[in-house]
Design a protein around this motif. Structure first.
Motif, mmCIF file in Angstrom:
data_model
loop_
_atom_site.group_PDB
_atom_site.id
_atom_site.type_symbol
_atom_site.label_atom_id
_atom_site.label_comp_id
_atom_site.label_asym_id
_atom_site.label_seq_id
_atom_site.Cartn_x
_atom_site.Cartn_y
_atom_site.Cartn_z
ATOM 1 N N ILE A 184 0.785 -0.934 -0.133
ATOM 2 C CA ILE A 184 0.323 0.059 -0.340
ATOM 3 C C ILE A 184 0.810 0.920 0.081
ATOM 4 O O ILE A 184 1.663 1.275 0.744
ATOM 5 C CB ILE A 184 -1.007 -0.268 1.423
ATOM 6 N N GLU A 185 0.751 2.331 -0.386
ATOM 7 C CA GLU A 185 1.429 3.858 -0.497
ATOM 8 C C GLU A 185 0.604 4.845 0.146
ATOM 9 O O GLU A 185 -0.257 4.453 0.611
ATOM 10 C CB GLU A 185 1.446 4.305 -2.149
ATOM 11 N N LEU A 186 1.249 5.820 0.663
ATOM 12 C CA LEU A 186 1.242 6.283 1.900
ATOM 13 C C LEU A 186 1.529 7.908 2.217
ATOM 14 O O LEU A 186 3.340 7.880 1.141
ATOM 15 C CB LEU A 186 1.450 5.634 3.632
ATOM 16 N N PRO A 187 0.827 8.564 1.692
ATOM 17 C CA PRO A 187 1.130 9.599 1.522
ATOM 18 C C PRO A 187 2.476 10.532 2.989
ATOM 19 O O PRO A 187 2.275 9.840 3.365
ATOM 20 C CB PRO A 187 -0.237 10.567 1.528
ATOM 21 N N ASP A 188 2.637 12.102 2.690
ATOM 22 C CA ASP A 188 3.766 12.610 2.883
ATOM 23 C C ASP A 188 2.891 12.578 4.836
ATOM 24 O O ASP A 188 1.342 13.237 4.435
ATOM 25 C CB ASP A 188 3.924 13.651 2.798
ATOM 26 N N LYS A 189 3.482 12.768 5.315
ATOM 27 C CA LYS A 189 3.356 13.115 6.678
ATOM 28 C C LYS A 189 2.050 12.243 7.412
ATOM 29 O O LYS A 189 1.809 12.258 8.925
ATOM 30 C CB LYS A 189 2.472 14.424 6.825
ATOM 31 N N VAL A 190 1.990 11.228 7.201
ATOM 32 C CA VAL A 190 0.780 10.580 7.970
ATOM 33 C C VAL A 190 1.644 9.153 8.825
ATOM 34 O O VAL A 190 2.528 8.515 8.299
ATOM 35 C CB VAL A 190 -0.167 9.541 6.597
ATOM 36 N N GLU A 191 1.174 8.993 9.753
ATOM 37 C CA GLU A 191 1.711 8.241 11.124
ATOM 38 C C GLU A 191 1.368 6.944 10.669
ATOM 39 O O GLU A 191 -0.301 6.758 10.792
ATOM 40 C CB GLU A 191 1.599 8.685 12.228
ATOM 41 N N VAL A 192 2.574 5.708 10.574
ATOM 42 C CA VAL A 192 1.224 4.038 10.577
ATOM 43 C C VAL A 192 1.861 3.442 11.015
ATOM 44 O O VAL A 192 3.507 3.725 11.115
ATOM 45 C CB VAL A 192 1.874 4.289 8.670
ATOM 46 N N ALA A 193 1.520 2.314 11.706
ATOM 47 C CA ALA A 193 2.465 1.625 12.347
ATOM 48 C C ALA A 193 1.558 -0.015 12.529
ATOM 49 O O ALA A 193 0.974 0.504 11.714
ATOM 50 C CB ALA A 193 1.852 1.144 13.890
ATOM 51 N N ALA A 194 2.283 -0.982 12.438
ATOM 52 C CA ALA A 194 1.902 -1.814 11.414
ATOM 53 C C ALA A 194 2.106 -3.139 13.191
ATOM 54 O O ALA A 194 2.755 -3.233 13.626
ATOM 55 C CB ALA A 194 2.401 -3.144 11.025
ATOM 56 N N TYR A 195 1.293 -4.174 13.339
ATOM 57 C CA TYR A 195 1.197 -5.042 14.332
ATOM 58 C C TYR A 195 0.874 -6.921 13.813
ATOM 59 O O TYR A 195 -0.106 -6.708 13.699
ATOM 60 C CB TYR A 195 0.074 -4.502 15.157
ATOM 61 N N LEU A 196 1.843 -7.488 14.867
ATOM 62 C CA LEU A 196 1.816 -8.478 14.072
ATOM 63 C C LEU A 196 1.113 -9.316 15.313
ATOM 64 O O LEU A 196 2.174 -9.897 16.439
ATOM 65 C CB LEU A 196 2.733 -9.266 13.723
ATOM 66 N N PRO A 197 -0.059 -10.006 15.552
ATOM 67 C CA PRO A 197 -0.951 -10.351 16.664
ATOM 68 C C PRO A 197 -0.068 -11.926 16.720
ATOM 69 O O PRO A 197 0.053 -12.380 18.581
ATOM 70 C CB PRO A 197 -1.965 -10.250 16.343
ATOM 71 N N THR A 198 0.238 -13.170 15.687
ATOM 72 C CA THR A 198 0.635 -14.456 16.448
ATOM 73 C C THR A 198 1.045 -14.404 15.634
ATOM 74 O O THR A 198 1.797 -15.925 15.875
ATOM 75 C CB THR A 198 -1.407 -14.804 16.103
ATOM 76 N N LEU A 199 1.721 -14.094 14.554
ATOM 77 C CA LEU A 199 2.828 -14.867 13.289
ATOM 78 C C LEU A 199 3.585 -13.641 12.859
ATOM 79 O O LEU A 199 3.508 -13.058 12.809
ATOM 80 C CB LEU A 199 2.194 -16.200 12.325
ATOM 81 N N GLN A 200 5.274 -14.733 12.405
ATOM 82 C CA GLN A 200 6.184 -13.595 12.084
ATOM 83 C C GLN A 200 5.025 -13.278 10.637
ATOM 84 O O GLN A 200 4.764 -13.870 9.346
ATOM 85 C CB GLN A 200 7.700 -14.658 12.115
ATOM 86 N N ALA A 201 6.076 -11.842 9.684
ATOM 87 C CA ALA A 201 5.877 -11.497 8.680
ATOM 88 C C ALA A 201 6.857 -10.549 8.249
ATOM 89 O O ALA A 201 8.104 -9.833 9.011
ATOM 90 C CB ALA A 201 4.989 -10.917 9.104
ATOM 91 N N ILE A 202 7.669 -10.455 6.911
ATOM 92 C CA ILE A 202 8.480 -9.553 6.043
ATOM 93 C C ILE A 202 7.486 -8.602 6.065
ATOM 94 O O ILE A 202 6.635 -8.641 5.444
ATOM 95 C CB ILE A 202 9.437 -10.071 5.264
ATOM 96 N N ILE A 203 8.003 -7.290 6.809
ATOM 97 C CA ILE A 203 7.398 -6.063 6.252
ATOM 98 C C ILE A 203 8.479 -4.559 5.831
ATOM 99 O O ILE A 203 9.703 -5.005 6.524
ATOM 100 C CB ILE A 203 7.634 -5.323 7.293
#
Length: 293
Positions: free
Chosen positions: A192-211
């Motif tokens: 996904i593309e996100l614009p300038d100045k947007v705050e963003v976080a990801a959370y992995l609840p149960t399994l690993q991933a590559i971000i």
């Protein structure tokens, strides 16, 4: 260009009764991501008996609470007279506005044979003018949450808050904000593309991933830089994995948080406590609300 991670961390235990809870936000690195000022992860658990006590009646002011129930059923009560029972995949949203008391009870889903419970609770900070308004409430069953299959059976996206492509959530928003649940099959990817100045976080609840080419493990909370760019998630594991991606534009007003209240000044927090102890937020009538469902 892919966004760069600013930090990653894991939640701290904050159990309530028999519920195993990880407090993910706030943490030692961040107090907020866009308007999101709080995230509790109610960890997956096989529930062997009905929970009758709930979290206990407690006040809120200045925020919207959002409970997202992956597995189980969530019963909501509040002092404005709102009541609902939502099941697996459903959402409970409550605008606490100028003050409310609420209670929630998480149990296994009475509509299925599964005894599994698994949920999240977010607090979404409200603009000052909305903090002064009357409370509001919305319950959404899982079948009504906007949902989109990804190409070639690689997974799906649910839009809990905000919009994604042609999908828009029914949850009210007062600023640019989003909360997506992304489900990826083994070998799948999502970007996904996100614009300038947007705050963003990801959370992995149960399994690993590559971000964005970095490998993260289950339970990791990762925040990203605020320049325009992309977030790419890859599942290199043997099982389908889930990712919560959330954020929005920065909250522009002062933030003063204490206990269940998030206001714009210490005086407002003191007034919130004063109003609560004066009984201004009302009471919950459990029997009447259940009877009127």
């Amino acid at each position: 260009m892919k966004k760069k991670s600013s930090f990653s961390t894991q939640g701290q235990r904050a159990d309530i009764g028999s519920l195993v809870i990880y407090r993910v936000l706030p943490n030692r690195y961040a107090d907020a991501v866009g308007p999101f000022v709080f995230l509790d992860h109610i960890a997956p658990k096989v529930q062997t008996k009905i929970n009758k006590e709930g979290t206990g009646a407690h006040p809120h002011r200045g925020i919207a609470t959002l409970s997202y129930i992956l597995n189980g059923e969530d019963e909501h009560f509040d002092s404005a007279g709102n009541y609902a029972l939502v099941h697996s995949g459903g959402v409970q949203w409550m605008n606490a506005g100028n003050g409310i008391i609420h209670d929630e009870t998480l149990n296994y889903d009475s509509k299925t044979d599964s005894k599994l419970t698994h949920a999240f609770q977010f607090w979404i900070n409200l603009p000052a003018k909305i903090k002064a308004e009357k409370p509001g409430y919305l319950a959404i069953e899982g079948r009504d949450v906007p949902f989109k299959e990804l190409p070639d059976g690689s997974g799906w996206v649910k839009v809990i808050v905000g919009s994604f492509e042609e999908l828009t959530s029914a949850i009210p928003t007062y600023s640019a904000q989003f909360l997506y649940h992304i489900h990826l099959e083994p070998g799948a990817a999502f970007a996904i593309e996100l614009p300038d100045k947007v705050e963003v976080a990801a959370y992995l609840p149960t399994l690993q991933a590559i971000i964005n080419d970095e490998e993260f493990k289950a339970g990791d909370f990762i925040e990203y830089d605020r320049t325009a760019g992309s977030i790419e998630v890859k599942n290199k594991g043997q099982e389908a994995c889930d990712i919560l991606l959330f954020g929005g534009e920065p909250y522009p007003e002062p933030i003063v948080a204490e206990g269940p209240f998030v206001m714009n000044s210490k005086a407002e927090v003191a007034n919130a406590y004063r109003n609560f102890y004066n009984g201004d937020y009302g009471k919950i009538d459990y029997d009447k609300q259940r009877a009127g469902m």
